[in-house]
Design an enzyme around this catalytic site. Structure first.
Site, short mmCIF file in Angstrom:
data_model
loop_
_atom_site.label_atom_id
_atom_site.label_comp_id
_atom_site.label_asym_id
_atom_site.label_seq_id
_atom_site.Cartn_x
_atom_site.Cartn_y
_atom_site.Cartn_z
N HIS A 88 17.92 34.50 74.90
CA HIS A 88 19.24 34.24 75.05
C HIS A 88 20.40 35.05 74.53
CE1 HIS A 88 17.71 29.86 76.00
NE2 HIS A 88 17.47 30.47 76.83
C1 LIG Z 1 12.45 35.23 80.31
C2 LIG Z 1 13.71 34.57 80.42
C3 LIG Z 1 13.76 33.18 80.26
C4 LIG Z 1 15.00 32.33 80.37
N1 LIG Z 1 14.93 31.22 80.54
C5 LIG Z 1 16.00 30.60 80.80
C6 LIG Z 1 16.25 29.02 81.16
O1 LIG Z 1 15.20 28.47 81.49
N2 LIG Z 1 17.34 28.45 81.39
C7 LIG Z 1 18.72 29.15 81.03
O2 LIG Z 1 19.58 28.78 81.25
N3 LIG Z 1 18.64 30.56 80.85
C8 LIG Z 1 17.22 31.16 80.70
N4 LIG Z 1 17.28 32.57 80.35
C9 LIG Z 1 18.62 33.02 79.98
C10 LIG Z 1 19.53 33.37 81.17
O3 LIG Z 1 18.80 33.90 82.65
C11 LIG Z 1 20.48 34.54 81.13
O4 LIG Z 1 21.34 34.04 80.01
C12 LIG Z 1 21.30 34.84 82.25
O5 LIG Z 1 20.46 34.92 83.24
C13 LIG Z 1 22.23 36.05 81.87
O6 LIG Z 1 23.03 36.38 82.87
P1 LIG Z 1 23.91 37.75 82.86
O7 LIG Z 1 24.82 37.80 84.07
O8 LIG Z 1 24.67 37.82 81.48
O9 LIG Z 1 22.75 38.93 82.66
P2 LIG Z 1 21.53 39.18 83.71
O10 LIG Z 1 21.15 38.02 84.61
O11 LIG Z 1 20.34 39.79 82.95
O12 LIG Z 1 22.08 40.34 84.80
C14 LIG Z 1 22.23 41.68 84.27
C15 LIG Z 1 21.97 42.56 85.52
O13 LIG Z 1 22.75 43.71 85.39
C16 LIG Z 1 21.77 44.89 85.62
N5 LIG Z 1 22.11 46.06 84.81
C17 LIG Z 1 22.05 46.13 83.46
N6 LIG Z 1 22.52 47.35 83.01
C18 LIG Z 1 22.65 48.16 84.15
C19 LIG Z 1 23.15 49.26 84.46
N7 LIG Z 1 23.53 50.03 83.76
N8 LIG Z 1 23.36 49.75 85.78
C20 LIG Z 1 23.16 48.77 86.75
N9 LIG Z 1 22.79 47.41 86.66
C21 LIG Z 1 22.49 47.18 85.39
C22 LIG Z 1 20.57 44.19 85.50
O14 LIG Z 1 19.39 44.85 86.05
C23 LIG Z 1 20.65 42.87 85.93
O15 LIG Z 1 20.45 42.60 87.04
C24 LIG Z 1 16.19 33.27 80.23
C25 LIG Z 1 16.05 34.56 80.30
C26 LIG Z 1 14.73 35.34 80.26
C27 LIG Z 1 14.92 36.74 80.26
#
Ligand SMILES: Cc1cc2nc3c(=O)[nH]c(=O)nc-3n(C[C@H](O)[C@H](O)[C@H](O)COP(=O)(O)OP(=O)(O)OC[C@H]3O[C@@H](n4cnc5c(N)ncnc54)[C@H](O)[C@@H]3O)c2cc1C
Length: 523
Positions: free
Chosen positions: A464
């Site tokens: 997280h």
């Molecule tokens: C293994 C795991 C288990 C988890 N379990 C839970 C759970 O059960 N419940 C819960 O609430 N949360 C859980 N989480 C946390 C939750 O999934 C994340 O907090 C949330 O998805 C974050 O969302 P975000 O949009 O900030 O980032 P992300 O969903 O990580 O999205 C970022 C996106 O940007 C893309 N990206 C990054 N850099 C670049 C770049 N330079 N150029 C182009 N694209 C790029 C990535 O490929 C990705 O698709 C878990 C996370 C993981 C990894």
């Protein structure tokens, strides 16, 4: 030329892409480094750890952690349409009113509980029973009770209840303290991620273009306005222009990384690497937070744990009926409470359990029949940082979680209290009857400090990461409460990085809520 470019198609990027194209007035380009989420392990709930270190995972490593005896922490992040919402454990949690009221007090004006609670409600479609809080029934995010949860996880919840952790029926919608089988982002026995809820339907719209396999390396500026994104696709550089603005949704690792490579970050650091400074923003990459988790494993007396999930009968049951162990997320139940025993206080401890042996940060399959409880600091005080290792935008950053390392030792004290709670629960019926009595008794006899020392090398995060582009009202904050990057125009950050602090629980729904609100600001 597009009106807006969104970089990153994870939880936040999926919501943003749908919301910003809904009116039909904006032409949006969504740029994602990964590809389509076309693996059975994405849709099969128990399959998420199979995606670790695959092409769907950025598979990062932290800097060596002193609390882990100098070892690095494996740090998976989703790299595909849907991002981490397609690789996570699917637990759905609004998190605690105190989290958002704390954000507001810290300067995130307009992000208190009263401002966000209705957004959680609006976004979800809860298919379970009504508890004491009002839940959403019509939103795009399908949320279901875990009907496939294992008897070990149900016994954990009952044991926790019988030692007093028997708060309310529902943990979503208000204050919580107690133990539950987790609610999941599921539909019909399959993962139902932000991609399924938002991006997939929006991809039918003609005003949304989605570019996959495109790693963004730089934001371009003209007279202080963000106007373009440069990407690498199969080694070739291309630049895309946006007339109205650029939204970074690359997550708590990706967004500060891209900002720094675009010249927005601590000036001294950027100068050292020869990156031209656009804005001296000292807190980009600072304030990194995650939940430290110490997995403690006890052999079970029976042989019906999720170690059997890969058996032919389990596979057949899943493929034919979408039921059984493979239809569960594997990380099935949790308990939240406060380390000082005050049941009215916002919790600072979480115990998270799995009915199988969690081995080597989930990278190795179970070798024996066992039950695992991760002892977690739910409201950590330690702060880490993310920095650039070099000037290559394709190189991963240095990630220092600095776990269990706050100067006053508060996080270690909370961790020890979590271990103490763990010892109580494993000694309590009906869970105690399902565990190997000799191993359970031996663990219960150990001191908390001894258990922490013995398992320190297994220390990990709950995946997280947050707060590396902190939102606030002060000049040092990276984004203002409307998520605009300070010092430039037409640039927003919308993802887990803007949270002023990591919430008490599992933050995917919180990220979706942030993106829902941000789309309104941006429009
Ligand atoms: C293994 C795991 C288990 C988890 N379990 C839970 C759970 O059960 N419940 C819960 O609430 N949360 C859980 N989480 C946390 C939750 O999934 C994340 O907090 C949330 O998805 C974050 O969302 P975000 O949009 O900030 O980032 P992300 O969903 O990580 O999205 C970022 C996106 O940007 C893309 N990206 C990054 N850099 C670049 C770049 N330079 N150029 C182009 N694209 C790029 C990535 O490929 C990705 O698709 C878990 C996370 C993981 C990894």
């Amino acid at each position: 030329m597009h009106d807006l470019i969104i970089v990153g198609a994870g939880t936040a990027g999926s919501v943003l892409a749908e919301r910003l194209t809904a009116s039909g007035k904006l032409r949006v380009l969504l740029i994602e480094a990964g590809g389509r989420p076309n693996s059975l392990y994405v849709s099969m709930p128990a399959g998420f750890a199979q995606l670790f270190k695959s092409k769907f995972d950025w598979a990062l490593e932290s800097e060596p952690q002193s609390a882990k005896k100098g070892k690095r922490i494996f740090t998976p992040r989703g790299k595909m349409l849907g991002g981490s919402s397609n690789l996570n454990a699917q637990i759905h949690q609004w998190c605690h009113p105190a989290d958002f009221d704390g954000w507001e007090q810290a300067g995130a004006t307009g992000w208190g509980w009263k401002d966000v609670a209705t957004v959680f409600q609006f976004q979800e479609n809860w298919t379970g029973e009504q508890g004491e809080y009002t839940r959403g029934r019509q939103g795009p995010m399908f949320i279901a009770p875990n009907i496939n949860a294992h008897p070990l996880s149900r016994a954990f919840v009952k044991a926790a209840h019988s030692i007093g952790l028997n708060g309310q029926k529902d943990y979503n919608g208000g204050h919580y303290q107690g133990a539950w089988v987790c609610q999941l982002a599921h539909r019909g026995g399959k993962r139902f991620s932000a991609y399924n809820a938002y991006l997939e339907p929006a991809m039918r719209r003609s005003n949304l273009e989605v570019l996959t396999g495109a790693h963004a390396t730089r934001i371009g500026f003209e007279q202080g306005r963000a106007t373009s994104v440069t990407v690498k696709i199969d080694g070739t550089e291309r630049t895309y222009r946006a007339g109205k603005g650029i939204v970074l949704a690359c997550g708590a690792i990706g967004s500060p990384h891209l900002l720094m490579h675009s010249g927005i970050g601590p000036a001294a650091e950027l100068n050292r690497l020869g990156i031209p400074v656009q804005v001296d923003a000292p807190e980009v990459g600072e304030n990194l937070q995650d939940h430290p988790a110490l997995p403690l494993v006890i052999p079970t007396s029976g042989t019906d744990t999720m170690k059997n999930a890969t058996s032919l009968s389990c596979l057949a049951k899943y493929l034919l009926l979408k039921r059984g162990m493979l239809a569960s997320n594997g990380i099935e139940a949790f308990a939240f409470t406060h380390s000082n025993g005050n049941t009215d206080a916002a919790p600072d401890i979480e115990l998270l359990c799995a009915p199988f042996e969690w081995r080597c940060e989930g990278l190795e399959p179970p070798a024996k029949h066992a039950f695992c409880v991760a002892c977690i600091v739910a409201a950590p005080h330690s702060r880490g940082r993310l920095t650039l290792k070099n000037a290559d935008p394709l190189a991963p950053p240095a990630i220092d979680f600095n776990l269990l390392n706050d100067p006053q030792g508060k996080d270690v004290a909370i961790m020890l209290a979590a271990i103490s709670l763990f010892k109580k629960i494993i000694s309590t019926s009906p869970l105690s009857q399902l565990l190997d009595p000799t191993s359970a008794a031996q663990m219960a006899r150990e001191t908390e400090q001894a258990l922490l020392n013995q398992s320190a090398e297994e220390l990990q995060t709950v995946y997280h990461p947050s707060s590396t582009c902190r939102m606030g009202s002060d000049a040092r904050s990276v984004v203002d409460p409307q998520l605009r990057v300070r010092g430039v125009q037409n640039l927003w950050v919308v993802d887990a990085s803007v949270m002023p602090s990591v919430p008490r629980g599992h933050p995917n729904a919180v990220v979706a809520m942030i993106a829902q609100r941000a789309a309104e600001f941006i429009q």
